[in-house]
Design a protein around this motif. Sequence first.
Motif, PDB file in Angstrom:
ATOM      1  N   LEU A 311      -8.094  -8.853   2.143  1.00  0.00           N
ATOM      2  CA  LEU A 311      -7.753  -9.288   0.791  1.00  0.00           C
ATOM      3  C   LEU A 311      -7.142  -8.159  -0.030  1.00  0.00           C
ATOM      4  O   LEU A 311      -6.264  -8.387  -0.863  1.00  0.00           O
ATOM      5  N   TYR A 312      -7.611  -6.936   0.212  1.00  0.00           N
ATOM      6  CA  TYR A 312      -7.019  -5.807  -0.514  1.00  0.00           C
ATOM      7  C   TYR A 312      -5.567  -5.594  -0.078  1.00  0.00           C
ATOM      8  O   TYR A 312      -4.699  -5.284  -0.916  1.00  0.00           O
ATOM      9  N   ALA A 313      -5.306  -5.769   1.209  1.00  0.00           N
ATOM     10  CA  ALA A 313      -3.919  -5.661   1.679  1.00  0.00           C
ATOM     11  C   ALA A 313      -3.045  -6.723   1.007  1.00  0.00           C
ATOM     12  O   ALA A 313      -1.906  -6.448   0.605  1.00  0.00           O
ATOM     13  N   LEU A 314      -3.571  -7.942   0.877  1.00  0.00           N
ATOM     14  CA  LEU A 314      -2.824  -8.994   0.185  1.00  0.00           C
ATOM     15  C   LEU A 314      -2.610  -8.660  -1.280  1.00  0.00           C
ATOM     16  O   LEU A 314      -1.562  -8.963  -1.857  1.00  0.00           O
ATOM     17  N   LEU A 315      -3.625  -8.038  -1.903  1.00  0.00           N
ATOM     18  CA  LEU A 315      -3.497  -7.635  -3.304  1.00  0.00           C
ATOM     19  C   LEU A 315      -2.402  -6.592  -3.459  1.00  0.00           C
ATOM     20  O   LEU A 315      -1.632  -6.618  -4.434  1.00  0.00           O
ATOM     21  N   LEU A 316      -2.312  -5.678  -2.504  1.00  0.00           N
ATOM     22  CA  LEU A 316      -1.237  -4.685  -2.524  1.00  0.00           C
ATOM     23  C   LEU A 316       0.135  -5.348  -2.367  1.00  0.00           C
ATOM     24  O   LEU A 316       1.084  -5.025  -3.092  1.00  0.00           O
ATOM     25  N   LEU A 317       0.240  -6.287  -1.424  1.00  0.00           N
ATOM     26  CA  LEU A 317       1.509  -6.989  -1.211  1.00  0.00           C
ATOM     27  C   LEU A 317       1.895  -7.816  -2.431  1.00  0.00           C
ATOM     28  O   LEU A 317       3.081  -8.025  -2.700  1.00  0.00           O
TER      29      LEU A 317
END
Length: 400
Positions: A311-317
Amino acid sequence: MTHASTTLAPPVAASQPAQRDRARPSFLRTSGVAVGLFLGVRLTGVAVLALVARGAGRHPLTLLTRSWDSVWYLGIAAHGYGHDLPSRDPDPHSDLAFFPLYPALLRAATALTPFSGGIAGLLISWTAAAVAAAGIHAVGSLLHGRATGVALVLLWGLLPHSVVLSMAYTEPVLAAFAAWSLYAALAGKWLWAGALAALAGLARPNGFAVAAAVLAAAGAEAWRRRGKVSRVSHRLWTGAALAPLGWTAYVLWVGRRKDDLLGGYFEVQRLWGSTFDFGWGSVQFLRAMLLHGSRFVFPMALVLVAAGTVLYALLLLDRAPLPLLVFSGVLLLIALGGSGFFESKPRFLLPAFPLLLPLARGLVRTARARPWHATVLVAALAGLSYLYGAYLLVYAQEPL
């Protein structure tokens, strides 16, 4: 054309306050819906817990008020600091590991109300959880609209570990200060952001994540305005200076009591088995878990922390605002890099509500396109949250 623009500008500017005045009641109604929805899902979770606890011969109120860390906070509120608990380790566990804001609120609540320590703790936690839900809704609404704000609150209330939000624990208090501090930072209200971050730092050891977010946002704003006519307001510098004071003050106070100003608090945590070793302890634990098996709580904790990382990777994207990225990133870094209490890592991530923003936006899109699919998804999340929360408190016998 120039004359027309000049004559039209004053009415448009004058209409903006009126538009804000009309929008405010609508926002408050939506915020009330979000908070009411949150309280509804958590009350349902407590009802499920009560049924499971009664079936197992346990008292649900005792589970909610006197489980694990709750006992420590009640003891600090009643007797102050300076009491150790014998343990299987060579050294005792000190209550100095627990930050002071929640015990102070407990003392105030028991002095001002007729409630005992445990009930006062629940009153504080439930009130803080409702305030946190309102702040989370405000952040989601500010960034992506009110529907996303409501969805964000709903998802936060249905996390697998959200039973903690219904207990006499400190996560709701930290989440409340964090949500409104982040909202203030996003809105450019730096004094509020810094003051609330300082209070968050007094609530929990990982509360310094809020200060880190405010400092990062303030630094980015100062950098953005460099060389421009509009100078950086003194409010920004004051808010940035306030942000780390709560956490720093308590760490130094513990260090002074332990005759090691800078290292005393971290030594207390080390004796509890909590250190930051860049994840080496977690890797060793995972290796043992895979080789020898473990209770259900540990694989579930692994899945939830892995989900938080995705989810953090998605937040970054998604290019989320810097304070949300820093706040969530610091909490995730603590969960990934800290050793000890592996089963508690999902609880440490509970305040990291920005991680749910991509899911909340997806839920809103699904609800608009396929309402039935969204209903089934929310029902499945609720079932998991209620049953797993009851399992954690009634059967797991592992620290939360």
